[in-house]
Structures are given as structure tokens and as C-alpha cells.
Design an enzyme around this catalytic site. Structure first.
Site, short mmCIF file in Angstrom:
data_model
loop_
_atom_site.label_atom_id
_atom_site.label_comp_id
_atom_site.label_asym_id
_atom_site.label_seq_id
_atom_site.Cartn_x
_atom_site.Cartn_y
_atom_site.Cartn_z
CG LEU A 136 -1.99 -1.04 1.34
CD1 LEU A 136 -2.74 -0.92 2.67
CD2 LEU A 136 -2.98 -0.92 0.18
CG ASP A 137 -0.10 4.93 -2.05
OD1 ASP A 137 -0.44 5.54 -1.03
OD2 ASP A 137 -0.82 4.86 -3.07
CG LEU A 138 3.91 7.83 2.84
CD1 LEU A 138 4.68 7.03 3.88
CD2 LEU A 138 4.70 9.07 2.43
#
Length: 243
Positions: free
Chosen positions: A102-104
């Protein structure tokens, strides 16, 4: 047994990550650098090292889910010292690793394991496992834009597969902060794992994602798990994900 399979099933990393490590020369067999992931080995006789540490057979398989908060990198370590999801799992064995990413700034359901076969099954494109997100976006996309979204849309990493999208609600917002003074909430279902895919799909139809949260992977839902907390999967949940 093939080299990458042995290392992955020993709980060090996913099979994809292991293959990359082998090609980069970070794996040795009986003291010799080996650059071919499919290299055959004898698990009982050969001495395998991964980044200088001996690879031992896996004794306990771990499967868990985390409700990831925004602001954490999905990686085991960060050279710049930024917070990672592993900081939320400090009381668990270091052999576990995240399944996918999952991105930041994306929140929600993230799986961890030390079982390479389990991770490979969930990430392999051929299995087309659905991933469900809630997305809050700036403005209200037109029906024509949503049809483009459903049919697959060109982003930087290529055209996406068809997706499912349903508008859940629209709320008025500060017009100086958000486009058209509205924020629309959607449920989005995809089965690919392209980098920042949902955000880029909305960007392609002219709408910025304000908040993004994954709530389901295949048959497994996030439920009421508090943000920043984790729990172990039940045998039934594991079996359904592998079905």
C-alpha cells in the site's frame, strides 16, 4: 527443489523478492554466488546463504492482517529512517514480510506472512484476486468518466483491466480547498496491483484522490480492526484465500 522456492518457503521474503535478490548476487550456494533463481538445490545437503545469513527451514508459518495507517512505508526497512509498517509489528518475528504494498498515504488492509507460497498465490496476476477500496475524491466524476474507469484506462504503467466502481455518497466541502466544493466517496474493486493504480485511474479521469483505504482482499475483510493494530488470520480465512 529450486533455489528461490526454498528461500521463499523459509520465510525470508516473497518469491518475487527472492528472485530479484538472486539475480543481484545476494545469495550463495555452498559459498558460491548463484545468479539463477531456478538453480536446483538439495535442501538437506546444500548450505544456502541470503545476504550473508544462513537460510534455515521454516518451523512456524505466520499469517496476519494489519490495519495500516497513512504515513507508513510498506517495506521491511528504509534507508532514510522513515516509519515503516514493520514499526507496528515490533513484537513479532523478523521473518515476516508484507504481501504486496500500500503506498505511503493509503490506509487499510495489509497482509503479512513468512510463507512464500501463500504470498505468491495472492500476488500472482493469474489468480485475479479482487481488492476492494474506499476512495474519497475531489469533485464528482461524470457518468462518462466512470464508464472509462470501468472499461480500463491508460495510466503510466499501461492500460488497466476493467474495474468495478460505485458511487456511495457526495458531501459538500470547502470550495477553496476542493474542486467544485464537493467530495465524492466510491467503492472500487480491482484485481491488479499496479503501482498507485487507484490514484492514477482517478487522476486519468480528472479527479484527485483525497483519501484511500483498502477494506478487502478476496474473501478477507478488514472488519472493525482498529487502525495501527493487527490480528492473526484464522485457519478458515487462510484456506478461503488459497481456494
Amino acid at each position: 527443489m529450486r533455489l528461490e522456492k526454498y528461500i521463499a518457503t523459509s520465510g525470508i521474503a516473497s518469491r518475487r523478492a527472492v528472485k530479484r535478490a538472486i539475480r543481484e548476487g545476494r545469495v550463495t550456494v555452498n559459498g558460491t554466488d548463484t545468479f539463477i533463481p531456478g538453480h536446483p538445490i538439495d535442501a538437506e545437503k546444500d548450505f544456502i546463504e541470503f545476504e550473508g545469513k544462513r537460510v534455515e527451514p521454516l518451523t512456524e508459518r505466520i499469517y496476519l492482517m494489519l490495519n495500516k495507517p497513512a504515513g507508513y512505508l510498506t517495506t521491511r526497512r528504509d534507508e532514510r529512517g522513515r516509519p515503516t509498517v514493520m514499526d507496528l509489528l515490533t513484537d513479532l518475528p523478523k521473518s515476516i514480510y508484507p504481501v504486496g504494498r500500500l503506498d505511503l498515504e493509503t490506509e487499510g488492509l495489509l497482509l503479512f506472512t513468512n510463507d512464500g507460497n501463500f504470498a505468491n498465490h495472492l500476488m500472482h496476476p493469474s489468480h485475479e484476486i479482487d481488492k476492494t477500496y474506499l476512495a474519497w475524491v475531489e469533485g464528482v466524476p461524470s457518468q462518462r468518466a466512470l464508464e472509462r474507469f470501468r472499461n480500463g484506462i491508460a495510466i503510466s504503467s499501461g492500460k488497466t483491466a476493467p474495474a468495478k466502481i460505485k458511487q456511495l455518497n457526495v458531501k459538500t466541502a470547502n470550495s477553496k480547498k476542493y474542486k467544485n466544493g464537493a467530495v465524492a466517496k466510491f467503492r472500487v474493486i480491482i484485481h491488479e496491483g499496479k503501482k498507485r493504480q487507484v490514484r492514477l485511474m482517478f487522476k486519468a479521469i480528472g479527479h484527485r484522490v483525497i483519501r484511500l483505504k483498502r477494506i478487502r482482499i478476496g474473501t478477507l475483510g478488514l472488519g472493525n480492526l482498529p487502525q495501527g493494530q493487527y490480528r492473526f488470520l484464522t485457519p478458515t480465512e487462510i484456506a478461503k484465500l488459497l481456494a
